[in-house]
Design a protein around this motif. Sequence first.
Motif, PDB file in Angstrom:
ATOM      1  N   ALA A 475       0.841  -1.058   0.030  1.00  7.70           N
ATOM      2  CA  ALA A 475       0.118   0.137  -0.028  1.00  7.70           C
ATOM      3  C   ALA A 475       0.882   1.119  -0.027  1.00  7.70           C
ATOM      4  CB  ALA A 475      -1.025   0.001   1.187  1.00  7.70           C
ATOM      5  N   ALA A 476       1.934   1.218   0.662  1.00  6.54           N
ATOM      6  CA  ALA A 476       2.760   2.557   0.735  1.00  6.54           C
ATOM      7  C   ALA A 476       3.378   2.741  -0.492  1.00  6.54           C
ATOM      8  CB  ALA A 476       3.782   2.066   1.997  1.00  6.54           C
ATOM      9  N   ASP A 477       3.827   1.763  -1.100  1.00  4.60           N
ATOM     10  CA  ASP A 477       4.414   1.739  -2.577  1.00  4.60           C
ATOM     11  C   ASP A 477       3.278   2.269  -3.503  1.00  4.60           C
ATOM     12  OD1 ASP A 477       6.616   1.377  -4.515  1.00  4.60           O
ATOM     13  OD2 ASP A 477       5.118   0.074  -5.307  1.00  4.60           O
ATOM     14  N   THR A 478       2.034   1.981  -3.373  1.00  2.00           N
ATOM     15  CA  THR A 478       1.047   2.437  -4.447  1.00  2.00           C
ATOM     16  C   THR A 478       0.684   3.846  -4.203  1.00  2.00           C
ATOM     17  OG1 THR A 478       0.153  -0.009  -4.649  1.00  2.00           O
ATOM     18  CG2 THR A 478      -1.274   1.796  -5.059  1.00  2.00           C
ATOM     19  N   VAL A 479       0.424   4.078  -2.867  1.00  3.69           N
ATOM     20  CA  VAL A 479      -0.078   5.626  -2.847  1.00  3.69           C
ATOM     21  C   VAL A 479       0.798   6.653  -3.007  1.00  3.69           C
ATOM     22  CG1 VAL A 479      -1.690   4.676  -0.808  1.00  3.69           C
ATOM     23  CG2 VAL A 479       0.737   5.673  -0.214  1.00  3.69           C
ATOM     24  N   THR A 480       1.938   6.236  -3.418  1.00  2.00           N
ATOM     25  CA  THR A 480       2.943   7.392  -3.992  1.00  2.00           C
ATOM     26  C   THR A 480       2.755   7.779  -5.247  1.00  2.00           C
ATOM     27  OG1 THR A 480       4.674   5.869  -4.405  1.00  2.00           O
ATOM     28  CG2 THR A 480       4.798   6.826  -2.034  1.00  2.00           C
ATOM     29  N   ASP A 481       1.764   7.026  -6.098  1.00  2.00           N
ATOM     30  CA  ASP A 481       1.562   7.285  -7.459  1.00  2.00           C
ATOM     31  C   ASP A 481       0.451   8.450  -7.184  1.00  2.00           C
ATOM     32  OD1 ASP A 481      -0.674   6.944  -9.508  1.00  2.00           O
ATOM     33  OD2 ASP A 481       0.804   5.810 -10.157  1.00  2.00           O
ATOM     34  N   VAL A 482       0.677   9.408  -8.035  1.00  2.00           N
ATOM     35  CA  VAL A 482      -0.005  10.710  -7.926  1.00  2.00           C
ATOM     36  C   VAL A 482      -1.758  10.552  -8.194  1.00  2.00           C
ATOM     37  CG1 VAL A 482       1.705  12.289  -8.446  1.00  2.00           C
ATOM     38  CG2 VAL A 482       0.367  11.232 -10.096  1.00  2.00           C
ATOM     39  N   SER A 483      -1.927   9.667  -8.820  1.00  2.00           N
ATOM     40  CA  SER A 483      -3.365   9.527  -8.867  1.00  2.00           C
ATOM     41  C   SER A 483      -3.950   8.791  -7.663  1.00  2.00           C
ATOM     42  CB  SER A 483      -3.607   8.512  -9.962  1.00  2.00           C
ATOM     43  OG  SER A 483      -3.285   9.261 -11.322  1.00  2.00           O
ATOM     44  N   TYR A 484      -3.322   7.666  -7.207  1.00  2.00           N
ATOM     45  CA  TYR A 484      -3.813   7.032  -5.776  1.00  2.00           C
ATOM     46  C   TYR A 484      -3.915   8.297  -4.867  1.00  2.00           C
ATOM     47  CZ  TYR A 484      -4.220   2.222  -7.554  1.00  2.00           C
ATOM     48  OH  TYR A 484      -4.945   1.337  -8.346  1.00  2.00           O
ATOM     49  N   PHE A 485      -2.257   8.880  -4.629  1.00  2.00           N
ATOM     50  CA  PHE A 485      -2.431  10.023  -3.708  1.00  2.00           C
ATOM     51  C   PHE A 485      -3.464  11.014  -3.634  1.00  2.00           C
ATOM     52  CE2 PHE A 485      -0.597  13.550  -1.404  1.00  2.00           C
ATOM     53  CZ  PHE A 485       0.455  12.814  -0.519  1.00  2.00           C
ATOM     54  N   GLY A 486      -3.897  11.538  -5.021  1.00  2.00           N
ATOM     55  CA  GLY A 486      -5.080  12.615  -5.249  1.00  2.00           C
ATOM     56  C   GLY A 486      -6.328  12.008  -4.484  1.00  2.00           C
ATOM     57  N   THR A 487      -6.449  10.588  -4.864  1.00  2.00           N
ATOM     58  CA  THR A 487      -7.864   9.986  -4.779  1.00  2.00           C
ATOM     59  C   THR A 487      -7.906   9.746  -3.293  1.00  2.00           C
ATOM     60  OG1 THR A 487      -7.716   8.789  -7.062  1.00  2.00           O
ATOM     61  CG2 THR A 487      -9.260   8.093  -5.613  1.00  2.00           C
ATOM     62  N   LEU A 488      -7.004   9.529  -2.698  1.00  2.00           N
ATOM     63  CA  LEU A 488      -7.022   9.254  -1.356  1.00  2.00           C
ATOM     64  C   LEU A 488      -7.414  10.543  -0.607  1.00  2.00           C
ATOM     65  CD1 LEU A 488      -4.254   6.463  -0.978  1.00  2.00           C
ATOM     66  CD2 LEU A 488      -6.750   6.355  -0.016  1.00  2.00           C
ATOM     67  N   MET A 489      -6.845  11.537  -1.331  1.00  2.00           N
ATOM     68  CA  MET A 489      -7.037  12.953  -0.535  1.00  2.00           C
ATOM     69  C   MET A 489      -8.421  13.370  -0.477  1.00  2.00           C
ATOM     70  SD  MET A 489      -3.949  15.495  -1.665  1.00  2.00           S
ATOM     71  CE  MET A 489      -4.567  16.798  -0.603  1.00  2.00           C
ATOM     72  N   VAL A 490      -9.110  12.986  -1.796  1.00  2.54           N
ATOM     73  CA  VAL A 490     -10.787  13.048  -2.039  1.00  2.54           C
ATOM     74  C   VAL A 490     -11.159  12.249  -0.765  1.00  2.54           C
ATOM     75  CG1 VAL A 490     -12.625  13.249  -3.338  1.00  2.54           C
ATOM     76  CG2 VAL A 490     -10.130  14.166  -4.130  1.00  2.54           C
ATOM     77  N   HIS A 491     -11.026  10.986  -1.021  1.00  7.24           N
ATOM     78  CA  HIS A 491     -11.694   9.907  -0.208  1.00  7.24           C
ATOM     79  C   HIS A 491     -11.716  10.444   1.453  1.00  7.24           C
ATOM     80  CE1 HIS A 491     -12.906   6.236   1.568  1.00  7.24           C
ATOM     81  NE2 HIS A 491     -11.492   6.054   2.301  1.00  7.24           N
ATOM     82  N   LEU A 492     -10.342  10.832   1.874  1.00  6.28           N
ATOM     83  CA  LEU A 492     -10.411  11.389   3.238  1.00  6.28           C
ATOM     84  C   LEU A 492     -10.909  12.753   3.676  1.00  6.28           C
ATOM     85  CD1 LEU A 492      -7.022   9.433   4.190  1.00  6.28           C
ATOM     86  CD2 LEU A 492      -9.260   8.842   4.684  1.00  6.28           C
ATOM     87  N   GLY A 493     -11.229  13.418   2.655  1.00  2.00           N
ATOM     88  CA  GLY A 493     -11.882  14.610   2.812  1.00  2.00           C
ATOM     89  C   GLY A 493     -10.819  15.696   2.910  1.00  2.00           C
ATOM     90  N   LEU A 494      -9.587  15.458   2.409  1.00  2.00           N
ATOM     91  CA  LEU A 494      -8.604  16.476   2.526  1.00  2.00           C
ATOM     92  C   LEU A 494      -8.598  17.293   1.284  1.00  2.00           C
ATOM     93  CD1 LEU A 494      -5.374  14.404   3.720  1.00  2.00           C
ATOM     94  CD2 LEU A 494      -6.880  15.846   4.921  1.00  2.00           C
TER      95      LEU A 494
END
Length: 712
Positions: A475-494
Amino acid sequence: MAQSIYITSAEGHSGKSTIALGVLDTLSRRSPRVGVFRAIARSTEERDYVLEMLLDHDGVDLGYDECIGATYDEVRSDPEAALGRIVERYKAVEAQCDAVVIIGSDYTDVGSPAELGYNARIAANLGAPVLVVLSGQPADGERAPDAGGLPPAQVGNLATLALAELKHERAGIFAVVVNRADPDRLDEIVAAVREVPAAAGDIGVWAIPEDAYLVAPSVGDVARSLGATLVKGDKTLLDREVLHVVVAGMSLNNVLPRLEEAAILAVAADRTEVLLAALLANASGTFPSLSGIVLYGPFELPEHVERLIDGLDSNLPILATDQGTYETVRGIMSARGRLAADSQRRYDTALSLFEQHVDTEDLLRRIGLASSSVVTPLMFQYGLIERARSERRRIVLPEGGDDRILRAAATALARGIADITILGEPIEVRARALELGLDIQAAEVLSPFDAVHVDKFAREYERLRAHKGITFRQAADTVTDVSYFGTLMVHLGLADGMVSGAAHTTAHTIRPAFEIIKTKPGVDVVSSVFLMALADRVLVYGDCAVIPDPTAVQLADIAVSSAATADQFGISPRVAMLSYSTGESGSGADVEKVREATALVRERAPKLLVEGPIQYDAATDAAVAATKMPGSDVAGRATVFVFPDLNTGNNTYKAVQRSAGAVAMGPVLQGLNKPINDLSRGALVEDIVNTIAITAIQAQNATDAVAPETRA
């Protein structure tokens, strides 16, 4: 007869072009046909850059030559004949428009003390109310010694003289704008003008503060003033503004401490050690960022120095001129900034200042321009921007390494469309923005390798994908991909939404959304629409980008989601389920799929106006509809078009875009719990800005019901 506005000033360097741009932009929101007319031009041979800039504005469709009334030479030779020519040529422009912005003369070196009076006569003869622009800076066009501006009482005196002259020539005055005013005394300045007897009555008075970037010359302006050539650096950076001048007439140790942000450094061409040191200082990030360097004197750079400069790989523009120290400094100081479309920062700043300090609704009321039932692409785009800024949302842009993204972010921030988070290494992103002359200071710039966020996002992604056996390390490797990082920002309300795809594929952009954001309750598929802005209305086309061959159930999903999207953007949904036959006239698997989907839509959203199967001509043409499907609430006036498959939809939207000159905004993804939108990899800056606004509006409506109540 078109509604006209005559914009004039009482002196030169008032920033009248800034006001003209703001007025034109405001009128374009309300009227489908807006024109521009330059009453007096300097000459017919030398192009008028202000007129060219205004004619380039979206929604203006006039030729340069037809928009000029007379030249200064013609006015001086025979004022009465020139006035007649101005009126005649204006009437030809007026006949093509609903509203016309008329720009008065510029008080150039060929002007005269009677210039304001002549402008008043023109306005009176054209029947155009006058908007007077007064300068809040001293008459020589330079900033006041205290960098503030003229005191309110002095501005009031200027208003007294100018308004009296205009009224003497029987010009109607409807507004006064004090431009370049002292930022700390705007209210006092407005009050001082309102006290002028000639301003009594229903006259609008506004003040716009001085902004250093609007009056500063660009590096390109300096090059033109000096007749200098670009010998090194990035040509696109010639648009960057010059706020200071530093003359390197001293040793290196004394030059470096004197460097200032956005300064142009003048260096003798044989002082190569100063040149190299300045380039290194600029690249280091520990000194102020320069706008450019001017090498002066009749000396060529040695070949080994050129090689060294090339090895530094610097983008900083380096200009060269044969002039001496005095002539070079004088040329730099005499360079004047131009409010031109090729300087995005100035263009955005001008519009932003106008919108912030002029009550545009009051301005339109005073002009008396009625709303139009026609909705042009430009009017629709303005509507999007106004909706987005009404409740600002935070949009994350993952592709911080793309200049288009940085330019779009700067525009979105300047226009107040959304709060912005840009993904990328902060030093690199901000340094590139500075090089491009963009103001993204208000943006959050976040590294996708930020340890705190990576840890938080990895734990959440591990939780979400536990059923797939994803470990924390994976997961730590995946979330540094900008698309995953940005999507998680939206998911977590950031962030409230994400816009990506300028440098990534559609699959790369939306795959994380499928895994993390997921679909809304009651929606089984993620689909897309294009908002198709035609000459006089906006239609919704779906699905043209995501589902290749939808089933009947998926078609029904697309129809209901597309109707909801239409409703979000102020388009009353009347849904046409497209096929190659209309009504009961055809048969076959493809037609039956559409027929079944139509029945499912009626079952799921009984209040929604929907018709199908129906052919495109029957859906859009009232005459064809009267023959093929009489009495239908949708046929002949459909607003939402659901295509039977991706092949049909994608080709149709592109055909309409090219053949009808429609503006296609999208694809707008729909069906997700939170808004994620994809860009074409060929997207223009304007496309990205529109998509940011669309995403912000979707975020505002994130809690709305999926199926809208139908408005007939």
